[in-house]
Write an enzyme that holds these catalytic residues in place. Structure first.
Site, PDB file in Angstrom:
ATOM      1  N   GLU A   1       0.379  -0.895   0.289  1.00  0.00           N
ATOM      2  CA  GLU A   1       0.042  -0.214  -0.120  1.00  0.00           C
ATOM      3  C   GLU A   1       1.169   1.622  -0.238  1.00  0.00           C
ATOM      4  O   GLU A   1       1.881   1.654   0.948  1.00  0.00           O
ATOM      5  CB  GLU A   1      -0.675  -0.261   1.354  1.00  0.00           C
ATOM      6  N   CYS A   2       0.598   1.802  -1.082  1.00  0.00           N
ATOM      7  CA  CYS A   2       0.548   3.656  -0.796  1.00  0.00           C
ATOM      8  C   CYS A   2       2.898   3.811  -0.608  1.00  0.00           C
ATOM      9  O   CYS A   2       2.938   3.323  -2.155  1.00  0.00           O
ATOM     10  CB  CYS A   2      -0.063   4.025   0.323  1.00  0.00           C
ATOM     11  N   GLY A   3       3.076   3.751   0.470  1.00  0.00           N
ATOM     12  CA  GLY A   3       4.633   3.965   0.176  1.00  0.00           C
ATOM     13  C   GLY A   3       5.297   2.073  -0.137  1.00  0.00           C
ATOM     14  O   GLY A   3       6.182   2.095  -0.187  1.00  0.00           O
TER      15      GLY A   3
END
Length: 433
Positions: free
Chosen positions: A320-322
């Site tokens: 997710e994301c990072g």
């Protein structure tokens, strides 16, 4: 568990200052304190955990639904629950109070609310504002705390509010430069990055004891009974590795608890460990600040190679994301894992912000995005992200990059929003309809 919600008239109104100081002051009096955060934020909950010793939990109606919020609340432990609100009391989704701090109060059996206000150059007009907040809906406001003001200004406002608003004024936090916390592009720095955090919090708790009627606040907490919790998964004897260090720290507690039910969870550090744990069945790369620690991450070449090798060989992974950014070839030219072909780059403004919904085959799971970065990838995007603007316009974009048995995307999700989503991730068939 006896419960109190800390809210305000706006973001930056003093909620976090009062919440952290109150938690520490209650701990100093011998109470076992449980923290909660309204909304999707990870950083405030990290501070709660550091102060109370109990893992803070999020309460987010969009991500978790009402039953999920109640289940998360019921998993808390302690004598007193302190719930930190989000934005202003009624600010939520779109042009309604949906998913606001006020709505969480209603879901939790009309839990009482302390209104924290940072006043500026006003007196009777502030009373009009407070009455407007109190009377806009049937909010259960138990009293007011004034933030970042002088003693003389406080005495003036206390008399005015008690005369015109029929509310208790519990006290105030003096204006003090020592109370400031560092911030960065996505908000406050993480609790683990504040070297003198406990010194600051001890000082804040001392100010609260000196300037706020803590005994009166404790008497205003309301007992909230526990609710049903039907969010569980079967043990599948999976061995699950979760990235967890200063660069990757954004996880919802309940997501990890579900994975713990599925099997054995092992934490590892992409910053410090030389390689992944051995013989794992599932890899979870959460959000965080890989862009801040990109140089250190890049220097750990053995870890980068370890992750790329297992993903090339088909290990099941969710990022997710990072975590998505970490799997690309580079962040602003600094080498990363290189499993996903393309790069990540930081931008000067938010690219996506707010609540949306992921549509993946027959799966629908609500999500949240908040990032000042973008990825430029030559990979297949397998799901739509759908957002409805305040005008009712539907906005849609592609995300969710699938490669081998890896799914990586920007949206943050809470598995309580749709247990089928995590079941499919664990079964290797999440991309089918």
């Amino acid at each position: 568990m006896k419960t109190m919600i800390i809210s305000s008239n706006c973001s930056g109104g003093g909620k976090t200052t009062v919440t952290l100081g109150l938690m520490k002051a209650l701990k100093n009096r011998g109470y076992d304190v449980q923290g909660y955060k309204v909304g999707p934020d990870y950083i405030d909950s990290g501070f709660h955990t550091e102060i109370t010793g109990n893992v803070s939990r999020n309460l987010d109606l969009h991500l978790m639904g009402e039953d999920g919020v109640k289940a998360s609340f019921s998993r808390g432990k302690g004598d007193l629950a302190v719930v930190e609100g989000v934005m202003g009391l009624y600010d939520g989704k779109g042009l309604t109070e949906e998913c606001s701090t006020y709505s969480i109060s209603k879901v939790l059996n009309n839990a009482p609310i302390i209104l924290v206000i940072t006043p500026k150059a006003q007196s009777i007009t502030l009373c009009a504002e407070i009455n407007g907040i109190k009377n806009f809906k049937d909010a259960n406001i138990s009293g007011v705390i004034l933030n970042c003001i002088s003693e003389s200004y406080y005495n003036l406002l206390k008399s005015a509010i008690e005369m015109h608003c029929n509310l208790k004024v519990f006290g105030y936090i003096p204006k003090d430069e020592k109370l400031k916390l560092e911030s960065r592009h996505l908000g406050l720095v993480q609790s683990v990055e504040v070297g003198n955090l406990h010194e600051k919090i001890d000082y804040l708790a001392k100010l609260i004891e000196e300037n706020i009627n803590l005994t009166e606040i404790i008497e205003s907490f309301k007992e909230i009974s526990k609710y049903d919790d039907n969010y569980h998964l079967e043990n599948k004897n999976k061995k699950i590795a979760i990235a967890y260090d200063e660069a990757f720290r954004f996880y919802y507690k309940e997501n990890i608890e579900l994975l713990e039910e599925v099997g054995e969870v092992i934490y590892f550090s992409p910053l410090k460990d030389s390689k992944l744990p051995e013989n794992i069945d599932f890899l979870y790369l959460g959000g965080g600040y890989p862009e801040v620690f990109k140089e250190e991450l890049s220097k750990n070449t053995s870890m980068l190679k370890s992750i790329k090798q297992v993903l090339d060989n088909g290990l099941n992974c969710y990022a997710e994301c990072g975590g998505l950014m970490y799997l690309t070839e580079n962040i602003d030219g600094v080498d990363m894992v290189g499993f996903l072909k393309g790069n990540s780059e930081m931008t000067k403004r938010l690219n996506r912000f707010g609540y949306a919904t992921v549509s993946l085959g027959d799966i629908r799971i609500n999500c949240h995005e908040f990032h000042k970065s973008k990825v430029n990838l030559n990979e297949e995007a397998i799901y739509d992200v759908i957002k409805t603007s305040y005008t009712g316009e539907e906005i849609k974009w592609k995300c969710g990059y699938k490669k081998n048995n890896t799914l990586a995307g920007y949206p943050h999700v809470h598995f309580f929003g749709n247990l089928d989503f995590i079941k499919r991730l664990l079964k290797y068939d999440y991309w089918s309809g």
